[in-house]
Design a protein around this motif. Structure first.
Motif, PDB file in Angstrom:
ATOM      1  N   ALA A 268      23.175 -19.405   9.072  1.00 52.44           N
ATOM      2  CA  ALA A 268      23.857 -20.424   9.309  1.00 52.44           C
ATOM      3  C   ALA A 268      23.335 -21.096  10.828  1.00 52.44           C
ATOM      4  O   ALA A 268      23.272 -22.282  10.795  1.00 52.44           O
ATOM      5  CB  ALA A 268      24.880 -20.656  10.077  1.00 52.44           C
ATOM      6  N   PHE A 299      35.267 -23.032  19.600  1.00 54.19           N
ATOM      7  CA  PHE A 299      34.786 -21.946  18.727  1.00 54.19           C
ATOM      8  C   PHE A 299      34.347 -20.506  19.251  1.00 54.19           C
ATOM      9  O   PHE A 299      35.019 -19.554  19.005  1.00 54.19           O
ATOM     10  CB  PHE A 299      33.615 -22.109  17.084  1.00 54.19           C
ATOM     11  N   PRO A 313      34.064 -17.868   9.258  1.00 61.08           N
ATOM     12  CA  PRO A 313      34.234 -18.828   9.142  1.00 61.08           C
ATOM     13  C   PRO A 313      33.921 -19.629  10.361  1.00 61.08           C
ATOM     14  O   PRO A 313      33.053 -20.074  10.976  1.00 61.08           O
ATOM     15  CB  PRO A 313      35.089 -19.648   9.306  1.00 61.08           C
ATOM     16  N   ILE A 317      29.710 -21.290  11.906  1.00 60.44           N
ATOM     17  CA  ILE A 317      30.206 -22.806  12.426  1.00 60.44           C
ATOM     18  C   ILE A 317      29.279 -22.592  13.671  1.00 60.44           C
ATOM     19  O   ILE A 317      28.619 -23.683  14.081  1.00 60.44           O
ATOM     20  CB  ILE A 317      31.843 -23.455  13.008  1.00 60.44           C
ATOM     21  N   LEU A 320      25.297 -22.644  13.550  1.00 64.28           N
ATOM     22  CA  LEU A 320      25.314 -23.983  12.907  1.00 64.28           C
ATOM     23  C   LEU A 320      25.340 -25.185  13.492  1.00 64.28           C
ATOM     24  O   LEU A 320      24.154 -25.786  14.069  1.00 64.28           O
ATOM     25  CB  LEU A 320      26.095 -24.607  12.562  1.00 64.28           C
ATOM     26  N   ILE A 321      26.225 -24.840  14.852  1.00 66.03           N
ATOM     27  CA  ILE A 321      26.288 -26.173  15.781  1.00 66.03           C
ATOM     28  C   ILE A 321      25.409 -25.354  16.926  1.00 66.03           C
ATOM     29  O   ILE A 321      24.816 -25.663  17.623  1.00 66.03           O
ATOM     30  CB  ILE A 321      28.214 -26.020  16.379  1.00 66.03           C
TER      31      ILE A 321
END
Length: 415
Positions: A268, A299, A313, A317, A320-321
């Motif tokens: 990710a 998160f 998940p 996340i 990605l971020i």
């Protein structure tokens, strides 16, 4: 004439950009050979964990902490053929690792690979900058994705190369290094063709250094960016190094099962790195930096308290971020300090990353003193440190400064 030049400047030189990204993949995959070989080196050379830790320290010191100094030298004296020369050092490092009879020879090989990486990154970032045209965020993302993909190969190297072939398996990577020498020689020729233009730009920039107020603001912004990059790197390194043990301890997972979680986070992260740059071209560098560091916070805080299923998940996340600003911070500081592309790359991708990786050793010490659960919970607060990003100058301020310098350059050159 000015319009014609601007049109040319806005075009992105994709063949060279993709070539330097592949070179980045080769460079970082060769660097990843070192940690990938640890399980084999420990058995074949009877190394202790302390010796493995020293190998890691030498690798990060030579490859990361030295980058700002190499970058500053390259800014003052750009040397195109330093790129293939650095890859030749990696070739010798792989050769040394394959035949190393003892610990000191391994350290010498690691130093060669580390110096090669320190040489490559500032000049590689400069070439990505030169090929970018008006899409600097996209160009830096393509460049960084190559490096991230190379680093992510370490688990595959352990399973497919070192496990079946042992220490001698490193010999296969001399072929990869040789291909890197050929590729970077081609890139260096292109770079040499643009060197005179680059030198002229540098002369124009050094001609007018009157704005002391702005320079002080630039220094403050760079300090903020380095701190943000350090916190981001430390958080990512802690997840990559220790979270696998947290998963095994809390959820009784096997090593392969726990590695799936880390692979998802890293995969990710590659996507986040790629999309962050183009997004910054649209909505601004500062906005993406703030979105990355502050957007990851909720998160990250949830992660230590999530169950086995929800951790999947959350890690995707977070990957990605957290990585979306990886390339953007480099471009942001490049635009703050035009003409210092090499030093900027060394500061952000070298020094800050190296500090974060070395900081992981301190995190390990805290785990030994307290417990894994306590330290993982403390690490979840690291992204909150990103609030200092609110102190950064806006993109509008930086663009205005760049336009002023462009106008001065045109007056100086008579264009």
């Amino acid at each position: 004439m000015s319009t014609e030049r601007d049109g040319k400047a806005k075009s992105t030189v994709f063949p060279v950009l993709f070539a330097i990204s592949i070179a980045h993949l080769i460079n970082d995959s060769l660097q990843a050979v070192i940690p990938a070989s640890y399980p084999i080196l420990r058995d074949s050379l009877h190394l202790s964990y302390t010796q493995l830790g020293m190998i890691t320290f030498i690798l990060y010191f030579s490859s990361s902490v030295m980058q700002p100094f190499v970058g500053a030298f390259a800014d003052a004296r750009p040397t195109p053929y330093m790129l293939p020369a650095g890859m030749l050092l990696s070739f010798l490092g792989m050769l040394g690792l394959a035949f190393a009879p003892g610990y000191m020879t391994v350290l010498g090989s690691v130093v060669l690979v580390g110096i090669a990486s320190a040489v490559f990154h500032p000049e590689g970032a400069r070439i990505a900058y030169l090929t970018a045209g008006s899409r600097r965020g996209l160009a830096q993302s393509i460049f960084q994705v190559g490096g991230n993909a190379g680093s992510a190969m370490a688990p595959l190297m352990t399973a497919l190369i070192f496990y079946p072939f042992g220490q001698f398996g490193a010999i296969w990577f001399t072929i990869v290094a040789a291909l890197g020498v050929v590729l970077q020689t081609w890139v260096a020729r292109w770079y040499k063709g643009h060197l005179m233009t680059s030198r002229q730009m540098t002369k124009n920039k050094t001609a007018g250094q009157e704005e002391l107020k702005y320079q002080k603001r630039v220094i403050g912004a760079i300090v903020v960016i380095i701190l943000i990059a350090f916190a981001r790197s430390l958080f990512g390194s802690s997840i990559g190094t220790y979270f696998v043990f947290y998963l095994m301890e809390n959820y009784k997972l096997s090593i392969p099962e726990a590695q799936i979680y880390i692979f998802l986070y890293m995969g990710a992260g590659i996507l986040g790195t790629f999309f962050g740059g183009p997004l910054s071209d649209r909505i601004g560098r500062k906005n993406v930096i703030l979105l990355s560091v502050l957007g990851a916070s909720p998160f990250a805080l949830l992660l230590p308290h999530a169950g086995e299923l929800w951790t999947y998940p959350l890690l995707v996340i977070l990957g990605l971020i957290n990585h979306s600003s990886f390339s953007v911070t480099v471009v942001y500081v490049q635009e703050l300090m035009p003409g210092k592309v090499g030093m900027v790359s060394g500061l952000i991708t070298g020094l800050a990353f190296g500090m974060g990786a070395i900081g992981t050793v301190v995190v390990g010490g805290l785990i030994d003193l307290t417990s894994l659960s306590i330290v993982i919970t403390l690490c979840s607060f690291m992204p909150l440190f990103g609030f200092i990003g609110l102190l950064l100058p806006s993109d509008k301020t930086i663009r205005g400064r760049l336009e002023q310098k462009k106008d001065k350059d045109e007056m100086t050159t008579g264009v």
